[in-house]
Design a protein around this motif. Structure first.
Motif, PDB file in Angstrom:
ATOM      1  N   CYS A 185     111.560 -73.673  11.091  1.00 29.57           N
ATOM      2  CA  CYS A 185     111.689 -75.131  10.895  1.00 29.57           C
ATOM      3  C   CYS A 185     112.571 -75.332  10.094  1.00 29.57           C
ATOM      4  CB  CYS A 185     109.955 -75.409  11.250  1.00 29.57           C
ATOM      5  SG  CYS A 185     110.441 -77.574  10.433  1.00 29.57           S
ATOM      6  N   CYS A 242     113.626 -81.884  10.850  1.00 29.69           N
ATOM      7  CA  CYS A 242     111.356 -80.782  12.155  1.00 29.69           C
ATOM      8  C   CYS A 242     111.568 -80.427  13.613  1.00 29.69           C
ATOM      9  CB  CYS A 242     111.011 -82.056  11.265  1.00 29.69           C
ATOM     10  SG  CYS A 242     109.195 -80.763  11.856  1.00 29.69           S
ATOM     11  N   TRP A 243     111.638 -79.344  13.678  1.00 31.85           N
ATOM     12  CA  TRP A 243     111.336 -78.229  14.798  1.00 31.85           C
ATOM     13  C   TRP A 243     110.769 -79.496  15.944  1.00 31.85           C
ATOM     14  CZ3 TRP A 243     107.953 -76.372  18.383  1.00 31.85           C
ATOM     15  CH2 TRP A 243     108.707 -75.631  19.195  1.00 31.85           C
ATOM     16  N   CYS A 288     103.183 -81.374  12.694  1.00 26.24           N
ATOM     17  CA  CYS A 288     103.767 -81.232  11.313  1.00 26.24           C
ATOM     18  C   CYS A 288     103.765 -82.321  10.785  1.00 26.24           C
ATOM     19  CB  CYS A 288     105.416 -80.976  11.794  1.00 26.24           C
ATOM     20  SG  CYS A 288     106.575 -80.455  10.314  1.00 26.24           S
ATOM     21  N   LYS A 330     113.410 -77.759   8.358  1.00 27.77           N
ATOM     22  CA  LYS A 330     112.007 -79.138   7.691  1.00 27.77           C
ATOM     23  C   LYS A 330     111.109 -77.781   5.922  1.00 27.77           C
ATOM     24  CE  LYS A 330     111.733 -82.991   5.247  1.00 27.77           C
ATOM     25  NZ  LYS A 330     112.636 -83.651   5.035  1.00 27.77           N
ATOM     26  N   CYS A 331     109.845 -77.433   7.413  1.00 26.85           N
ATOM     27  CA  CYS A 331     108.728 -77.662   6.893  1.00 26.85           C
ATOM     28  C   CYS A 331     108.258 -76.048   6.696  1.00 26.85           C
ATOM     29  CB  CYS A 331     107.222 -77.878   7.284  1.00 26.85           C
ATOM     30  SG  CYS A 331     107.356 -77.499   9.488  1.00 26.85           S
ATOM     31  N   CYS A 358     105.655 -83.919   8.961  1.00 24.84           N
ATOM     32  CA  CYS A 358     107.588 -84.166   8.782  1.00 24.84           C
ATOM     33  C   CYS A 358     107.792 -84.758  10.330  1.00 24.84           C
ATOM     34  CB  CYS A 358     108.119 -82.925   8.866  1.00 24.84           C
ATOM     35  SG  CYS A 358     108.085 -82.134   6.698  1.00 24.84           S
TER      36      CYS A 358
HETATM   37 ZN   LIG Z   1     108.249 -79.767  10.067  1.00 24.09          ZN
END
Ligand SMILES: [Zn+2]
Length: 113
Positions: A79, A99-100, A91, A81-82, A93
């Motif tokens: 991902c 975020c995926w 997640c 983002k995370c 996010c």
């Molecule tokens: Zn994420």
């Protein structure tokens, strides 16, 4: 079914249950049934066609192997983002466009062309 056939069927069901097999009932529409019967036949031209159950069992195994390959390809990515390894199931996010989880399902959803 006569008494002997019923007893045989009962014995067969008991053996299947003991082997850990589960009977699953599915409802197919006329078109799906026609497609299934067609495929059972054309997969083995000139030979005894697959039974519906055999073909469905093999489709599950084939489909599962395909999904496993898809998942192992995803696992090579993370991902943005995370930085979790894909596929991320949950997640904090989620909702963030980077975020995926927000749109990743579009890569794994089953689609019919
Ligand atoms: Zn994420």
């Amino acid at each position: 079914m006569d008494k002997t056939a019923l007893a045989r069927k009962k014995k067969q069901r008991a053996a299947q249950a003991a082997a850990g097999n589960t009977k699953v009932e599915i409802i197919l529409d006329a078109q799906e049934l026609e497609m299934l019967d067609h495929d059972c036949k054309v997969r083995l031209p000139g030979r005894e066609p697959y039974s519906r159950a055999e073909l469905i069992q093999m489709m599950i195994r084939k489909y599962h192997a395909e999904l496993q390959r898809q998942l192992s390809d995803l696992q090579k990515r993370q991902c943005e983002k995370c930085k979790e390894c894909l596929p991320v199931q949950e997640c904090p996010c989620a909702g963030d466009s980077t975020c995926w989880v927000t749109a990743g399902w579009k890569e794994t959803i089953l689609t019919i062309d």
